[in-house]
Structure formats: C-alpha cells, structure tokens
Design an enzyme around this catalytic site. Structure first.
Site, PDB file in Angstrom:
ATOM      1  N   ILE A  14       0.658  -1.359  -0.181  1.00  0.00           N
ATOM      2  CA  ILE A  14       0.226   0.436  -0.038  1.00  0.00           C
ATOM      3  C   ILE A  14       0.929   1.657  -0.076  1.00  0.00           C
ATOM      4  CG2 ILE A  14      -0.240   0.531   2.278  1.00  0.00           C
ATOM      5  CD1 ILE A  14      -2.941   0.533  -0.050  1.00  0.00           C
ATOM      6  N   LYS A  90      -5.960   1.272   8.058  1.00  0.00           N
ATOM      7  CA  LYS A  90      -6.510   0.670   8.350  1.00  0.00           C
ATOM      8  C   LYS A  90      -6.272  -0.768   8.238  1.00  0.00           C
ATOM      9  CE  LYS A  90      -7.842  -1.901   5.493  1.00  0.00           C
ATOM     10  NZ  LYS A  90      -8.220  -2.458   4.962  1.00  0.00           N
ATOM     11  N   ASP A 167      -9.906  -7.812   6.139  1.00  0.00           N
ATOM     12  CA  ASP A 167      -9.027  -6.832   6.081  1.00  0.00           C
ATOM     13  C   ASP A 167     -10.217  -6.018   5.142  1.00  0.00           C
ATOM     14  OD1 ASP A 167      -6.212  -5.580   6.321  1.00  0.00           O
ATOM     15  OD2 ASP A 167      -6.634  -5.774   3.441  1.00  0.00           O
TER      16      ASP A 167
HETATM   17  P1  NAP Z   1       2.058  -5.807   3.174  1.00  0.00           P
HETATM   18  O1  NAP Z   1       2.696  -5.864   1.345  1.00  0.00           O
HETATM   19  O2  NAP Z   1       2.725  -7.050   3.377  1.00  0.00           O
HETATM   20  O3  NAP Z   1       3.634  -4.131   4.026  1.00  0.00           O
HETATM   21  C1  NAP Z   1       3.832  -3.897   4.745  1.00  0.00           C
HETATM   22  C2  NAP Z   1       5.077  -3.269   5.149  1.00  0.00           C
HETATM   23  O4  NAP Z   1       5.336  -3.409   6.714  1.00  0.00           O
HETATM   24  C3  NAP Z   1       5.625  -4.355   5.106  1.00  0.00           C
HETATM   25  O5  NAP Z   1       6.692  -4.508   3.337  1.00  0.00           O
HETATM   26  C4  NAP Z   1       6.688  -4.100   5.952  1.00  0.00           C
HETATM   27  O6  NAP Z   1       7.565  -3.078   5.211  1.00  0.00           O
HETATM   28  C5  NAP Z   1       6.264  -3.526   6.851  1.00  0.00           C
HETATM   29  N1  NAP Z   1       6.295  -4.844   8.419  1.00  0.00           N
HETATM   30  C6  NAP Z   1       6.384  -4.954   9.472  1.00  0.00           C
HETATM   31  N2  NAP Z   1       6.384  -5.653  10.309  1.00  0.00           N
HETATM   32  C7  NAP Z   1       5.656  -6.100   9.400  1.00  0.00           C
HETATM   33  C8  NAP Z   1       5.470  -7.733   9.404  1.00  0.00           C
HETATM   34  N3  NAP Z   1       4.953  -8.282  11.385  1.00  0.00           N
HETATM   35  N4  NAP Z   1       5.138  -8.653   8.176  1.00  0.00           N
HETATM   36  C9  NAP Z   1       4.522  -7.940   7.288  1.00  0.00           C
HETATM   37  N5  NAP Z   1       5.200  -7.091   7.250  1.00  0.00           N
HETATM   38  C10 NAP Z   1       5.632  -5.640   8.024  1.00  0.00           C
HETATM   39  O7  NAP Z   1       0.507  -5.041   3.932  1.00  0.00           O
HETATM   40  P2  NAP Z   1       0.288  -4.097   2.531  1.00  0.00           P
HETATM   41  O8  NAP Z   1      -1.028  -4.735   2.046  1.00  0.00           O
HETATM   42  O9  NAP Z   1       0.804  -2.973   2.008  1.00  0.00           O
HETATM   43  O10 NAP Z   1      -0.736  -3.463   4.241  1.00  0.00           O
HETATM   44  C11 NAP Z   1      -0.309  -2.945   5.261  1.00  0.00           C
HETATM   45  C12 NAP Z   1      -1.764  -1.922   6.092  1.00  0.00           C
HETATM   46  O11 NAP Z   1      -1.932  -1.726   4.737  1.00  0.00           O
HETATM   47  C13 NAP Z   1      -2.228  -3.025   6.002  1.00  0.00           C
HETATM   48  O12 NAP Z   1      -2.856  -2.606   7.522  1.00  0.00           O
HETATM   49  C14 NAP Z   1      -3.507  -3.162   4.697  1.00  0.00           C
HETATM   50  O13 NAP Z   1      -4.948  -3.430   5.709  1.00  0.00           O
HETATM   51  C15 NAP Z   1      -3.349  -1.616   4.439  1.00  0.00           C
HETATM   52  N6  NAP Z   1      -4.150  -2.076   3.195  1.00  0.00           N
HETATM   53  C16 NAP Z   1      -3.437  -2.787   2.477  1.00  0.00           C
HETATM   54  C17 NAP Z   1      -3.813  -2.408   1.165  1.00  0.00           C
HETATM   55  C18 NAP Z   1      -3.669  -3.360   0.053  1.00  0.00           C
HETATM   56  O14 NAP Z   1      -4.548  -3.639  -1.083  1.00  0.00           O
HETATM   57  N7  NAP Z   1      -3.141  -4.200  -0.219  1.00  0.00           N
HETATM   58  C19 NAP Z   1      -5.218  -1.526   0.605  1.00  0.00           C
HETATM   59  C20 NAP Z   1      -5.557  -0.345   1.551  1.00  0.00           C
HETATM   60  C21 NAP Z   1      -4.352  -0.874   2.864  1.00  0.00           C
HETATM   61  P3  NAP Z   1       9.231  -2.935   5.480  1.00  0.00           P
HETATM   62  O15 NAP Z   1      10.025  -3.972   4.434  1.00  0.00           O
HETATM   63  O16 NAP Z   1       9.919  -1.708   5.250  1.00  0.00           O
HETATM   64  O17 NAP Z   1      10.138  -3.097   7.000  1.00  0.00           O
END
Ligand code: NAP
Length: 306
Positions: A14, A90, A167
């Site tokens: 995100i 969120k 989610d």
């Molecule tokens: P993601 O791709 O897994 O990225 C999360 C990032 O957070 C990781 O790259 C890492 O960043 C960091 N992190 C810290 N602790 C972690 C852990 N225990 N496990 C995994 N990552 C960890 O997730 P995302 O999809 O971006 O989602 C993050 C948030 O945004 C969530 O709350 C989600 O509901 C929200 N969101 C997501 C989307 C979507 O389409 N994916 C849409 C709207 C909102 P570093 O590599 O920099 O350490």
C-alpha cells in the site's frame, strides 16, 4: 502554506501503490524518510525506528503508518513522543483496546491522529449519504468479494487471527457505517475458516439497522470479476455503490460523482486535520469486526492454496 514533511513506516504494497505516488502528486506533502526493516525507496533515507529517524532528521512533521495492524503500538507511541502527527492505515490495530489507546496518546502529546478508512474517501460515499438522508431505507445488501491472491500476494500477516477476509471487509463496514443514518447491530455471523489458516476466508453477517435488515457477504476467494457493491432499497428509489463506492447509480442511472482517487482525498483530509490541529478517530468499523468474531459460528472449509 508550510510543506508537511512526511515519513512512511512500512514500505509494502500500500505504501508503494498509493501513499508514495499520492504524496508525490500533492504539493502540501514531501516524502522525506522511511522507517523500514528493509531497503528504503531509492533516494529516501531509511531508518530502523522512529527515534533513530528523528535523531537524524528532527524536522519531520508527520508519519503514515503502513505496517500491518499487529505491532503498531511502539511505532505510534514513538511517533507521538517525537512530536509527529500520525496517519494510520486501516485496520487501526490488532485489538480494540490497543486502537482505543492511540487517541489519548495523541491528545497527551498535543498531536493529530488520523485513523483512516480509505474507502470512506471514495467518490460515491458523500453523495450516497446525502441521498439516503431524505429517504426511508427498506433493505441493504453488501457484497464485498475479492481474490486475496491478487490484493495480498504472499502476505503472511493477512492470515493472522482476527484479520483474513475482514481486511477488505472492514472497508465495506467503514462505508456502511458512514452512509447509514442509524447504528447497525449485528444479529448473526457465519465465518468460514480454511483448514490450514487461523483467520476466516469468508463471512456472512446479518445486521439490524433500526428494524431494517442489512445483509453482508464477504469472500476472499473470488476468482474473475471482483465485487465491491452496496445495494440499498428505499421508499423512494434504489441506490447502488459499486467499485468500492467509487461509482454511484440511482434507480439504475449512473450519477457523476467525480473521479478524485481515494488516497488523494485522504491526504487532502490529513492536511486539513494537521492545519486545524484536529484528530479524526472512529473505531466503529473495527468494533463491528470484533462483534463478528464474538457471534461468529465457525465452519472449516478446504485448505487455502496461494
Ligand atoms: P505489506 O505489503 O505486507 O506491507 C507491509 C509492510 O510493513 C512490510 O513491507 C514491512 O515494511 C512492514 N512490516 C512491519 N512488520 C511487519 C510484519 N510483521 N509483517 C509484514 N510486514 C511488516 O502490506 P500492505 O498490503 O501494504 O498492507 C499494510 C496496511 O495497509 C494494512 O493495514 C492493510 O490493511 C492496509 N491496506 C492495504 C491495501 C492493499 O491493497 N494491499 C489497501 C489498503 C490498505 P518494510 O519492508 O519497510 O519493513
């Protein structure tokens, strides 16, 4: 107006898909640093923690927390302790108690907290709310169905207890609780858990909204076209929000609601909150998720294959 120097914590999907490009397109903000366990984006200094970042760059104004919901407490406490205004993705936290602790922290530090619901910023939400205000609602149906493999490829945290299909489902709940005039009360919840996962892949929820039924279906295993729809029948016509509430139709006719993307609106709002020194925190959608687990009848379905 002063430029808001913003950091991002958690450079994942995100942050890369929405936050970084949205900040780049908004003159009020400048993306200046990352808190990351990995490589920071090119040209951006990366730090392992907020205290390390603030020691090196004390003039940062704000931070967007884009890590998964579990494990944010230290990040958020450190951010307020170092004088940052904070936006959180969120769902806000891992538990209701943890989420409820963030606003008192912000108030004690004299900082702004924006607990975001990006789907509430979709272009159809405000006009839908206005249209519904003048009518009597008869029935509400919500179908929020997407393929977890597309939107959360390989993410392990999505299958932690308490998350799964909620989610994306919490996005639908954030819209419903924004546009419906009365509070919803959960009456029944059926949760389907893959045999190999700790979180549900689908949920069927029945709510009461001032005597009117609200039926909600979430599915995280939707192949083919994705569905993010809310249909509402009233005493004076029907309303349909589709494409995650970015499209609105009244009585089957499309309504022009503009094209501003959710995250552009979200950052515009964050700037307004920072300028007015006001926090925006509504935990209602998150409480509904907790209720779905409290009343949830669980069934186990086939194992999930990525
Ligand atoms: P993601 O791709 O897994 O990225 C999360 C990032 O957070 C990781 O790259 C890492 O960043 C960091 N992190 C810290 N602790 C972690 C852990 N225990 N496990 C995994 N990552 C960890 O997730 P995302 O999809 O971006 O989602 C993050 C948030 O945004 C969530 O709350 C989600 O509901 C929200 N969101 C997501 C989307 C979507 O389409 N994916 C849409 C709207 C909102 P570093 O590599 O920099 O350490």
């Amino acid at each position: 107006m002063k430029t808001i120097r913003v950091a991002i914590a958690g450079i994942g999907k995100i942050a890369r898909d929405q936050h970084i490009p949205t900040i780049a397109a908004n003159d009020r903000f400048e993306f200046v640093a990352a808190v990351t366990g990995h490589q920071a984006p090119e040209g951006i200094p990366g730090f392992r923690s907020v205290p390390q970042m603030m020691e090196a760059m004390p003039d940062i104004d704000a931070i967007a927390i884009c890590t998964p919901p579990r494990g944010r407490q230290t990040l958020i406490a450190d951010s307020f302790a170092h004088g940052l205004d904070v936006m959180i993705e969120k769902p806000p936290a891992a538990t209701i108690a943890e989420a409820a602790s963030f606003l008192p922290m912000a108030q004690a530090a004299g900082r702004v907290l924006h607990a975001t619901w990006h789907s509430r910023e979709a272009a159809g939400v405000h006009p839908a709310k206005q249209w519904l205000k003048e009518r009597t609602i008869r029935r509400v149906e919500c179908n929020w169905k997407e393929d977890v493999r597309v939107w959360h490829p390989g993410q392990e945290w999505i299958w932690e207890p308490g998350i799964g299909v909620f989610d994306p489902g919490i996005n639908a709940l954030s819209v419903l609780t924004k546009i419906l005039p009365e509070p919803m009360q959960l009456r029944s919840s059926a949760l389907r858990f893959p045999a190999n996962k700790a979180a549900p892949i689908a949920a069927d929820l029945e709510y009461d909204h001032a005597g009117i039924p609200v039926s909600v279906a979430f599915d995280f295993d939707q192949k083919g076209p994705q569905t993010w729809d809310i249909d509402i029948e009233t005493d004076d016509g029907s309303l349909k929000l589709s494409m995650g509430a970015s499209k609105l139709a009244i009585n089957g006719e499309d309504v022009d609601v503009g094209e501003e993307p959710e995250y552009a609106h979200l950052y515009r709002r964050f700037a307004e909150l920072i300028d007015s020194r006001t926090s925006d925190v509504d935990l209602t959608p998150f409480r509904h998720v907790a209720d779905a687990f409290l009343l949830g009848k669980r069934t186990v379905v086939g194992a999930f294959e990525e």
